[in-house]
Design a protein around this motif. Structure first.
Motif, PDB file in Angstrom:
ATOM      1  N   ALA A  10      -9.846 -54.207  23.665  1.00 57.81           N
ATOM      2  CA  ALA A  10     -10.020 -53.134  22.688  1.00 57.81           C
ATOM      3  C   ALA A  10     -11.373 -52.444  22.792  1.00 57.81           C
ATOM      4  O   ALA A  10     -11.511 -51.280  22.402  1.00 57.81           O
ATOM      5  N   GLU A  11     -12.397 -53.133  23.309  1.00 60.92           N
ATOM      6  CA  GLU A  11     -13.742 -52.561  23.333  1.00 60.92           C
ATOM      7  C   GLU A  11     -14.008 -51.743  24.586  1.00 60.92           C
ATOM      8  O   GLU A  11     -14.730 -50.745  24.536  1.00 60.92           O
ATOM      9  N   ARG A  12     -13.468 -52.178  25.728  1.00 54.73           N
ATOM     10  CA  ARG A  12     -13.763 -51.481  26.979  1.00 54.73           C
ATOM     11  C   ARG A  12     -12.707 -51.802  28.021  1.00 54.73           C
ATOM     12  O   ARG A  12     -11.964 -52.778  27.896  1.00 54.73           O
ATOM     13  N   ALA A  13     -12.676 -50.973  29.060  1.00 49.85           N
ATOM     14  CA  ALA A  13     -11.754 -51.206  30.173  1.00 49.85           C
ATOM     15  C   ALA A  13     -12.444 -50.782  31.468  1.00 49.85           C
ATOM     16  O   ALA A  13     -13.218 -49.820  31.483  1.00 49.85           O
ATOM     17  N   THR A  14     -12.154 -51.516  32.536  1.00 50.44           N
ATOM     18  CA  THR A  14     -12.662 -51.167  33.862  1.00 50.44           C
ATOM     19  C   THR A  14     -11.483 -51.087  34.817  1.00 50.44           C
ATOM     20  O   THR A  14     -10.686 -52.022  34.911  1.00 50.44           O
ATOM     21  N   LEU A  15     -11.366 -49.951  35.502  1.00 47.79           N
ATOM     22  CA  LEU A  15     -10.312 -49.731  36.479  1.00 47.79           C
ATOM     23  C   LEU A  15     -10.946 -49.533  37.848  1.00 47.79           C
ATOM     24  O   LEU A  15     -12.049 -48.997  37.965  1.00 47.79           O
ATOM     25  N   ARG A  16     -10.241 -49.973  38.893  1.00 44.63           N
ATOM     26  CA  ARG A  16     -10.701 -49.691  40.248  1.00 44.63           C
ATOM     27  C   ARG A  16      -9.689 -48.764  40.914  1.00 44.63           C
ATOM     28  O   ARG A  16      -8.499 -49.079  40.993  1.00 44.63           O
ATOM     29  N   ALA A  17     -10.162 -47.621  41.367  1.00 44.93           N
ATOM     30  CA  ALA A  17      -9.328 -46.660  42.082  1.00 44.93           C
ATOM     31  C   ALA A  17      -9.939 -46.454  43.460  1.00 44.93           C
ATOM     32  O   ALA A  17     -10.927 -45.728  43.611  1.00 44.93           O
ATOM     33  N   GLY A  18      -9.394 -47.131  44.444  1.00 41.75           N
ATOM     34  CA  GLY A  18      -9.965 -47.063  45.792  1.00 41.75           C
ATOM     35  C   GLY A  18     -11.370 -47.627  45.814  1.00 41.75           C
ATOM     36  O   GLY A  18     -11.588 -48.788  45.463  1.00 41.75           O
ATOM     37  N   ASP A  19     -12.343 -46.799  46.167  1.00 37.09           N
ATOM     38  CA  ASP A  19     -13.733 -47.243  46.250  1.00 37.09           C
ATOM     39  C   ASP A  19     -14.547 -46.862  45.030  1.00 37.09           C
ATOM     40  O   ASP A  19     -15.785 -46.840  45.076  1.00 37.09           O
ATOM     41  N   VAL A  20     -13.860 -46.592  43.921  1.00 35.23           N
ATOM     42  CA  VAL A  20     -14.552 -46.171  42.709  1.00 35.23           C
ATOM     43  C   VAL A  20     -14.137 -47.064  41.539  1.00 35.23           C
ATOM     44  O   VAL A  20     -12.953 -47.351  41.356  1.00 35.23           O
ATOM     45  N   PHE A  21     -15.137 -47.519  40.776  1.00 34.48           N
ATOM     46  CA  PHE A  21     -14.880 -48.208  39.515  1.00 34.48           C
ATOM     47  C   PHE A  21     -15.016 -47.196  38.385  1.00 34.48           C
ATOM     48  O   PHE A  21     -16.022 -46.473  38.309  1.00 34.48           O
ATOM     49  N   LEU A  22     -14.029 -47.132  37.506  1.00 32.06           N
ATOM     50  CA  LEU A  22     -14.058 -46.264  36.339  1.00 32.06           C
ATOM     51  C   LEU A  22     -14.171 -47.137  35.102  1.00 32.06           C
ATOM     52  O   LEU A  22     -13.278 -47.944  34.814  1.00 32.06           O
ATOM     53  N   LYS A  23     -15.264 -46.980  34.372  1.00 28.15           N
ATOM     54  CA  LYS A  23     -15.508 -47.798  33.190  1.00 28.15           C
ATOM     55  C   LYS A  23     -15.390 -46.929  31.951  1.00 28.15           C
ATOM     56  O   LYS A  23     -16.040 -45.882  31.848  1.00 28.15           O
ATOM     57  N   VAL A  24     -14.550 -47.353  31.022  1.00 28.03           N
ATOM     58  CA  VAL A  24     -14.350 -46.646  29.760  1.00 28.03           C
ATOM     59  C   VAL A  24     -14.838 -47.564  28.647  1.00 28.03           C
ATOM     60  O   VAL A  24     -14.338 -48.686  28.499  1.00 28.03           O
TER      61      VAL A  24
END
Length: 248
Positions: free
Chosen positions: A11-25
């Motif tokens: 609920a507080e945060r999420a981290t996704l990996r898309a290829g060579d990029v980490f996307l942190k929300v």
């Protein structure tokens, strides 16, 4: 890119990996700000910031792989664990950050939280009373005055990447700030106590093993209910409940 990998999500945060990029929300943009500044100050390898458009922070992937995964045996070499210890030492010897980071609880505050959490664990039937009582006793060694150093604050093994015997990157700095050096070392080795000596060999002098073990108990006691409530399994092999059982 064949798929998007969910690295962590709650609920507080999420981290996704898309290829060579980490996307942190992150729901708390103050944490994201701390992360960006901490990476710019830390004297260790970190991920490169690609761009930031709140609430998303994009980071370049680092080479190598995680030192280990909680709940799984580590395949990294003893030298890699020692290299992680040496990297943590460089961080702890760096000048204190100009900001304190998230406020660290005093020993008395941690003790009060522990007492409440221990009572809840027993009352809800999650853990047996003798297991909780023994670990509460062990935890007492961590509740002492400490000299603040530049700490990562959430130095889980999944956040330390290695390639061979070298550290290639340390990730997830949102909890960075002034803290207890031994808390970082305990977080790094929880669930992988067999590598504690390797980490200390790289870190060097000034390590009290009893305090590290006490932090293992503190983190585990405080974590069990949160993990259950957020869909994680602290009863899995090598995870929090196994850490607590090892203190019996």
């Amino acid at each position: 890119m064949d798929e998007i990998e969910v690295v962590v999500a709650h609920a507080e945060r999420a981290t996704l990996r898309a290829g060579d990029v980490f996307l942190k929300v992150d729901a708390d943009q103050a944490r994201a700000g701390v992360e960006v500044e901490a990476m710019s100050l830390a004297p260790v390898p970190t991920a490169r910031v690609l761009w930031r458009r709140p609430p998303v922070l994009a980071l370049a992937a680092v080479p190598g792989r995680a030192l280990a995964r909680l709940g799984e045996p580590s395949t990294a070499s003893s030298a890699a664990w020692a290299a992680a210890g040496a990297a943590v030492r460089r961080l702890h010897e760096a000048p204190l950050p100009p900001w304190p980071g998230r406020r660290r609880r005093s020993p008395d505050e941690v003790a009060a939280e522990l007492d409440g959490e221990c009572a809840a664990l027993v009352a809800q039937g999650l853990l047996p009373a003798d297991l909780v009582a023994r670990n509460r006793q062990v935890a007492e060694a961590a509740l002492r005055p400490w000299t603040p150093v530049f700490t990562h604050g959430d130095l889980q093994i999944e956040h330390v990447f290695v390639d061979g015997d070298e550290v290639t990157g340390i990730l997830d700095w949102s909890e960075a700030g002034r803290g207890d050096a031994l808390f970082d070392l305990a977080t790094l080795t929880i669930g992988h106590g067999e590598h504690l000596d390797d980490v200390i060999a790289g870190y060097g002098a000034g390590v009290d093993r009893d305090v590290i073990r006490a932090w293992w108990s503190v983190r585990s006691l405080l974590g069990v209910r949160w993990l259950v409530e957020h869909g994680f399994d602290p009863f899995a092999p090598r995870c929090e409940v196994d850490v607590l059982r090892a203190r019996m």
